[in-house]
Enzyme design. Structure first.
Site, PDB file in Angstrom:
ATOM      1  N   SER A 320      -9.090   7.042 -25.867  1.00 54.07           N
ATOM      2  CA  SER A 320      -9.524   6.417 -24.648  1.00 54.07           C
ATOM      3  C   SER A 320      -8.647   5.023 -24.743  1.00 54.07           C
ATOM      4  O   SER A 320      -7.867   4.374 -25.556  1.00 54.07           O
ATOM      5  CB  SER A 320     -10.651   5.604 -25.175  1.00 54.07           C
ATOM      6  OG  SER A 320     -11.723   6.656 -25.128  1.00 54.07           O
ATOM      7  N   HIS A 387     -18.933   3.992 -24.865  1.00 53.78           N
ATOM      8  CA  HIS A 387     -18.910   5.257 -25.594  1.00 53.78           C
ATOM      9  C   HIS A 387     -19.896   4.783 -26.989  1.00 53.78           C
ATOM     10  O   HIS A 387     -20.583   5.580 -27.516  1.00 53.78           O
ATOM     11  CB  HIS A 387     -17.378   5.234 -26.468  1.00 53.78           C
ATOM     12  CG  HIS A 387     -16.726   6.023 -25.322  1.00 53.78           C
ATOM     13  ND1 HIS A 387     -16.929   7.376 -24.719  1.00 53.78           N
ATOM     14  CD2 HIS A 387     -15.433   5.746 -24.722  1.00 53.78           C
ATOM     15  CE1 HIS A 387     -15.968   7.640 -23.877  1.00 53.78           C
ATOM     16  NE2 HIS A 387     -15.073   6.549 -23.807  1.00 53.78           N
TER      17      HIS A 387
END
Lengths: 450, 450, 450, 450
Positions: A320, A387
């Site tokens: 990410s 997340h």
């Protein structure tokens, strides 16, 4: 970010608009010719529009006719320019809201309800009074071809105009409630995308991809290869429009560098031997659905499906971006932070940072990713927040992981892995949502402490 | 009727329930074993159930886990007997409604809103307060396989229990609102049904058909022949369950007798030479969707589609039962009506009436079909009401048109044609809905006057 | 048998023929009106037909026109009665065969070819000379809707007429070669059939099933339940016509009795826990494809597919009829065999045999199943021959396994299990095909010896 | 050309070959490991190969095993380099042809056949003797994934090698016969291609297009717009590989210039108002199917379909290249032709010719297009021959119609329209095929005469 920031939907071409208007002309056809409003909607034309809206609501001739009139109204809207659309939306917002008298009357009945049974009837009547005519009107668009997409795009327009404009903000909020009901995740379809998918759909992915821009059809084809998976949510009434999509690489070990995955000439791996699924891009494609969340579901359903297809998979993790690091760091430097201050002036803009900067940058970044807002208790970084609130754990920080211009500018080239471990998801989610506790691997924690 | 009375859905077999529970067990699996409640839900088990419901709402562990718990709760419900289900529904109805304190607080904020902008925010908050926990809970079922069908059937159960039970009536009403949003006609899919359709689906049509019962697979095949059309609405989340369906014969001239259409040995006509489409059966298949209307849409969309496919079609008409005539006539006789009185004792039960009875019966029936309730201003006959409110016209009355036992019992063997003429639909609808004026051919009118 | 004897295809209804002729009329339409031959094809009409055939072959106006004329010719054929069809086929057989002069010329060239290269050219020319005009003509039917099915049915008709009629036998043989090329197993599609399959298709399975007749739609539904599998081969140009199909039950242990499998009220098993796949019916559906074998492929591909879907499956076996036992036994008795003679007059026709007859009957049946024709070296029983030549092993003989009238009449109620063991298939096949060795379990062998 | 010259199929990438070999490894897997031949196939390895081929033919273990071995053999072939493949093909050609002794014996039987019936049996036996083992072997590939494509590509390879190599030419001819049977037009599927078609398929069109090269995905999208139609033939066993395709523009009037059609920024027309369908590109995509013609069928079936969809269409015409004009003209000049000689040295290479050259060039080109070979009686120009033999008429010659480099080089920028008029197709075809008469509009005829 990226995983939260919605893609900038490409402006629809004039040609597309022509066709949409054409399709709606056919629907509207039997209900009288279009009135041909001026694009900026002068006062006279606004009066015509009001009449159209009232007719839509009057329901004269039954619901079928009403939908024909909705198509006509939609065509009017599409033919307006920015100024005209502002007026259109304000007419809806100012003149077709709930009826205060009716609401107050329903409130009065509720307040005087003698018992529970009366009260429940009164609540039902009040709910009805609180449903505005404009929402009834907009609902009629769901029966038109592309009508749901029309409303989604109208909400995107409202979101862009709502700030400082309470009537439009109220309309936007009502439209959000309507769309949230329609786009409940239970109604969405998970589809696997491959090189066999229609070009029409693939073209949209290329346009919408917001994390790692698609460079060419060849680039896209690489992301659909046999050692990759690509999934998207669709709504049955918007079959050609992805809502959100995720790109996954099936690899051995935790990928630490995005260029490995985007390299079209890299050899194709054998997915059956992979032990790790790397979610390397997740993009929300519809600005008009902002605030209606599917990402959480998408990741978990895809992980579940991959786990069944490839029993050898052991880890589900992301690779990410860290979109907020550089601006946080700049603030830190400006605020005179000691550690950060040492980096002042030493961070290059468009070239990878020197190896000597690695220790302080990694340490500061780890600190950033494990920090929370004081008030909201959310993680500072929006991708981290996404997340972590899904129950993932911050697993690893990667040096020189994204040396694209965007990667260097956002996060000095670093990227993070977040790990989704099925057994821990619930506890992590609880701890983060409840006490704001950030789940992080001990190595990251150690790194943050220096 | 028939066209309004919903089909008696066949009781699901034990085998089907087993499978549904099986599928949900898989979903629920990862969230802990089923607690195995007693079928009649004694007090202790009710306590377990309350806990399950609260957990569903708590949303612990994110929405994915929540849906797993919903599956578990659904399995509990399915395993209960009638008594247990009554208790289950009452727990939902009595304990998971809106929070009066929260509603009252939102009302107070609304009443003191200083301006329009504040007021709109307050209305939004009030709308939220008026959405009950039980509806949030039930919404979670839409993500389960067969979950939407589960809710539709639960509403059917509530409808059967709601009379004289205000809490269940309130729950039923809320569930109706939820389903009305989901089953908005814009989300439905019109499908043509043929002998190529899945046996699974055809089997359901045979079970649901309420107007002219399907005698055998051969009978059904006849209704799907090349001079027939068969259309149904489906919902994307209930793909194997028709919502409503219509059977059409493509013929020359207005059919006056249903047995012509049901005769399997009759020669097959050439649809391209037909000038009339006869809608000879329309059935709502889901009791749990009573009061959410699609019939209006179905007829008009099918007429539209047929008109495109067969440019030679000139008339769109029904061949409809007259379900309320005999009981109206009996009331008339009992009330000492002169004309009706002459028939007292002369109406056979199960054999066709004598030709000599034709004039008085036809006259009385025409009078019945063109009569309205004093208060509601609706046509007395429910099928007449349905078509008249759609904008159709009562076109013709047919003697010895349905000599089945049911036809003789309901209407002494008579049937009616209602004509849908595109140009008049709006005016007819208006006149009927507004002033209660019943559109009828002059011949019918003359007949009624005798 | 059954597994070899092809199903008696149901005679096509007059209605179906009407439609087929209708469809072909549309194709033929632009090439002139049908000539309306008399059904029995008198001499004058035969002349018309000859002209049609010659025109088809002349290819005037390009191949597209030629196919239109083929449609016209096909319509002529379909309109003929049995007598007329006989004449039609004889015209093809007698007048449109290869040209002897042309063949002889090509043979002469071949015989005088000076070297290998010339010879290969000559062989090519000879192959061309050996392809008859009638085959070129019939090939044109493959472009018509249902045209391939038309040829398959024409071959069925030829098979029925070929005995003692050499010209028709020659035509039949050529058509067989053509169809064998088209129906090469590489072009066939294996489809799983379920209750979701089109009613049109399921209706055909019910009509074609030749081993255990389908009693009702409910019976068929039972055979498609979740603990069953049903597979069929289809050809892309005959999508609604199964070629061959197999019915499989997923059970625990080797099923010894067919009624267990056909009992609609038996509980549904859990296929994931099954260890044995029982192939309990295999039927060739097209008489016109007799002698073109797919059964071998079907069984092995289905076994392969099931093995992947259900890793717990250990055994693949049949539960098969023994169609030739009783007539063999009667011959034996008539011939004065000692053991068989003891049964003379003691075998009931339509009731199950007494338990006391079990030892001699089982012994004789085991002997029968392990016996071969002296000359052909094939197993005496046709079903045994089919499975043995596929490489299966005769595994077990079952007493009172099929007490239907057919089962009692054919084999005194006994059935056999043949076992397909992947590792042994090749060796068994070799041994049987090469030396005529019949693979049988030692228990069966011992039984045969008494 | 173009409309006859088959596209240069792009060389399959190494990655594709890897996958194909992988898929076949799975099929072959159970039949023993690959032997890993050297790419150039030295003598020892050739021996291994011979053994493989013999095993394939021996059919040991039944046909299923045989196909496994075919996969193994195919993998061997794919792993070879050009030298190795030459050896592979020669082994097939030299050692697996028909058996001369067997053929001669069958010939002897035929020659001594006493009557017609015996003769027909003898012919059948001879046909069988003339079918070579190598064809039986190659047939087995049709059951493999991509196996039919494998054979098509093998024939392309043979075509490239056959010149001056009689054994390979003979093998090529046999393979052609096999493929001609499989690719009979009756087995092909006509598909409309749109922007909704799979990217995988569209990518192939871009690669194969041989008339007007596809510049980009955007260019391709333009050719699939709503005022265009794009059709292709596919074979059921090669679903991802187009065989031949045609691009059509729906316009008003006869298009005289190709750049109008290829201009991506041109406005989109309304197809329902078009009166003319222009077939502006037709490409055969498979070199390995050269000589097996579908183009004729494709044009007529597409014209038929368009005529039904758009009743306003009156003309079906091409806009075609004239590939042979310039080289014919050069020959003419070289041969001292008076008229042509005047152009010597005045024809620019890559820029459009001057207006002053228009009269002589148009006249010469019209003369060229209406000229025939003396012997073959075919039109000199291959594209002209293709359309004339389909029954079209040379309608118009267009100046500066294709000013691309290719257009200028081939035909000095001119293009031709061929008109397909349904009523004349048969007569035109007859007259051209029979007497070599070229159908041309009187204006073209006049032009040719000067």
């Amino acid at each position: 970010m990226d995983e939260l920031k919605t893609a900038e939907a490409p402006a629809p071409s004039a040609r597309l608009l022509d066709r949409l208007r054409g399709a709606w002309r056919d629907v509207a056809g039997q209900f009288g010719a279009s009135r041909g409003l001026e694009p900026h909607l002068p006062a006279d034309d606004a009066e015509v529009l009001r009449a159209q809206m009232r007719e839509c609501l009057a329901g004269k001739g039954g619901e079928v006719s009403a939908r024909g009139r909705a198509a006509e109204l939609g065509r009017s809207y599409l033919a307006l320019n920015a100024e005209g659309r502002g007026r259109f939306l304000h007419i809806l917002a100012d003149e077709f809201g709930t009826d205060p008298a009716q609401v107050d009357a329903a409130v009065a009945v509720l307040r005087s309800a003698p018992d529970r049974s009366w009260r429940q009837d009164a609540e039902r009547a009040l709910r009805e009074a609180l449903e505005s005519p404009r929402i009834k009107l907009l609902t009629q668009f769901n029966a038109l071809p592309q009508g749901v997409k029309f409303l989604v795009d109208m909400r995107a327009e409202l979101l862009a105009r709502a700030k400082g404009d309470p009537p439009l903000a109220a309309l936007e909020a009502e439209l959000r409630e309507l769309l949230a009901g329609w786009f409940d995740v239970g109604f969405l379809e998970l589809q696997r995308i491959t090189w066999h998918s229609p070009a029409l759909i693939l073209e949209k992915f290329a346009a919408y991809e917001a994390v790692h821009a698609v460079q060419s059809w060849q680039d896209l084809k690489n992301r659909l290869d046999s050692d990759r998976r690509f999934y998207a949510f669709f709504h049955p009434r918007m079959p050609d429009e992805p809502l959100i999509f995720v790109e996954v690489a099936l690899v051995r070990g935790m990928t630490a560098n995005i260029s490995e995955l985007l390299d079209e000439s890299a050899p194709v791996g054998d997915p059956s031997r992979a032990d790790t699924a790397i979610f390397y891009s997740i993009t929300s494609a519809q600005r008009g659905l902002a605030g209606i969340s599917f990402g959480n579901f998408l990741i978990k359903r895809v992980a579940d499906r991959l786990g069944h297809e490839f029993p050898n998979l052991k880890n589900f993790a992301t690779l990410s971006p860290i979109p907020g690091f550089r601006s946080w760091l700049d603030d830190k430097i400006a605020a005179g932070d000691a550690l950060a201050g040492a980096l002042a002036g030493r961070l290059p803009g468009k070239t990878p940072p020197a190896e000597s900067l690695r220790p302080p940058l990694m340490r500061l970044c780890a600190a950033y990713l494990t920090s929370r807002h004081e008030h909201t208790r959310r993680a500072l970084d929006p991708v981290a927040h996404f997340h972590l609130s899904n129950g993932a754990r911050l697993e690893k920080l990667n040096w020189l992981a994204d040396t694209s211009e965007k990667g260097l500018t956002q996060s000095a080239g670093m990227m993070a892995n977040y790990l989704y471990r099925l057994d821990d998801i619930d506890d992590n989610h609880e701890a983060y949502a409840g006490q704001g506790r950030i789940a992080a691997a001990s190595a990251v924690r150690a790194l943050a402490k220096g």
